[in-house]
Design an enzyme around this catalytic site. Sequence first.
Site, mmCIF file in Angstrom:
data_model
loop_
_atom_site.group_PDB
_atom_site.id
_atom_site.type_symbol
_atom_site.label_atom_id
_atom_site.label_comp_id
_atom_site.label_asym_id
_atom_site.label_seq_id
_atom_site.Cartn_x
_atom_site.Cartn_y
_atom_site.Cartn_z
ATOM 1 N N HIS A 143 -16.811 -10.745 24.342
ATOM 2 C CA HIS A 143 -18.359 -10.042 24.363
ATOM 3 C C HIS A 143 -18.706 -10.007 22.819
ATOM 4 O O HIS A 143 -18.272 -8.864 22.280
ATOM 5 C CB HIS A 143 -18.341 -9.062 25.084
ATOM 6 C CG HIS A 143 -18.130 -9.030 26.670
ATOM 7 N ND1 HIS A 143 -18.602 -9.970 27.418
ATOM 8 C CD2 HIS A 143 -17.127 -8.179 27.006
ATOM 9 C CE1 HIS A 143 -18.093 -9.582 28.447
ATOM 10 N NE2 HIS A 143 -17.219 -8.659 28.457
ATOM 11 N N ASP A 170 -15.264 -13.186 33.488
ATOM 12 C CA ASP A 170 -15.462 -11.596 33.526
ATOM 13 C C ASP A 170 -15.485 -11.009 34.629
ATOM 14 O O ASP A 170 -14.503 -10.727 35.366
ATOM 15 C CB ASP A 170 -16.545 -11.265 32.642
ATOM 16 C CG ASP A 170 -16.579 -9.961 31.992
ATOM 17 O OD1 ASP A 170 -15.505 -9.249 32.488
ATOM 18 O OD2 ASP A 170 -17.378 -9.294 31.601
#
Length: 455
Positions: free
Chosen positions: A269, A320
């Site tokens: 991220h 994710d």
Amino acid sequence: MQIIHAKQVLTPNGWQSDLEVTLDASGRIADVGPQRHAPTDRIALLLPALLNLHSHAFQRAMAGLTEARGPDPRDSFWSWRRLMYKFLDQLSPDQVEAIAAQVFMEMLEAGYGAVAEFHYLHHDVGGMPYDNLAEMSERVVSAAMTSGIGLTLLPVQYQYGGCDLRPLNGGQQRFGNDPERFLRLHADAVRAAAAGPTDYTSGLAPHSLRAVDPAGLAAILDQAGSGPVHMHLAEQVAEVNEVLAHLGARPTEWLLDNHNVGQRWCLIHCTQMTEAETAALAKTGAVAGLCPLTESNLGDGIFNGTTYLGQGGTLGFGSDSNVHISLFEELKTLEYSQRLRDLSRAALATEGRSTGRVLFEAAAKGGAQAGGRNSGRIEMGAWADLVGLDDDNQWLCNRQGDAALDSLIFGGGGQSCVRDVWSAGRRVVKEGRHFKRDAIVSNFKTVMRQLETNI
Ligand code: ZN
């Protein structure tokens, strides 16, 4: 010995036609050359199967259940947080294993060959360790073996509830360890992965600069071997501000100033980085681990892909939260985020390589690096992580080379073209179907009926 004849192959030297790819009994590519032997398989389009560099397998059970708003209109994470903690009050090792097998199967059917599992759900409900400290890690390995996916196991160190070092509470206690217990858990998890197939490996994952303090980070990096290191870096504005307030620098600045970040690292991220941070991270050789579908779902922000690739940065993709398992959609979502931000087209394409080609090749290289896996290339000696696609359909008919890749990614039907997938030579998907689909889905449905999901 498996011998694949393919009409089109994406090799490290570009597109090649009518190749023979031979797999040996160890699961590696033994040869790539002209067609000389009777094949065991005929494939229209052969690509390296990518490593999915970031997954929290158990969150697959939450997909589609966290799209409501709560009583406070400013709190858009309400339903996500409520369900996450509700699950943490319930999930058993058997349930986690069944969910993980489902998500790993879905990854394989999407064309991934391997996964780096960022595994942080370690302890029993309430936070007591299981008798076997690595019980949950072993369940992840077991689910990976059931599915046949390649695995890089990343046991996660998660010590605090924030940069102010507040203790974990509620469901978070299932994640927590001090550095000493974490290193024991890590050693057991490394052993569990090593006991799997020979392509299985492991690394280390300090959760984030909020969940691990500087001394704890240094301690585990010092003692936890030489595998890949993954960490959540800069996902949301509040996280950046919290790190700035407590460590005196934004997370990317702090990490690059305080640690020797290089190819061993994968930073997950990178949605909240300045232009300067983006360029600085690109220069380190570390992998930026992007999860565009989850980042879109959670409203995290847009990664600065044009600057990062322009500076020679390495990137890869992960699923994710596993809200939607689609390799081609991940790639497309990154590109579309750049277009929407810049009012542009073909944002990541370069001279001579189309958008889809740039995305796919970057993801193949970055994924393999992040997973510490010798894969991502159709080349002698690499693990035979391969995806074979059918071109006798409305998506790929008469599409060649870069146009075929672009059609898979942007045409919307890419996943339905996936016909065969190999992971380290294991034939896990045939005719578009995982070899254990029925049993794995049946177990998953049983778990979904057991879990309380009202929020
Ligand atoms: Zn994550």
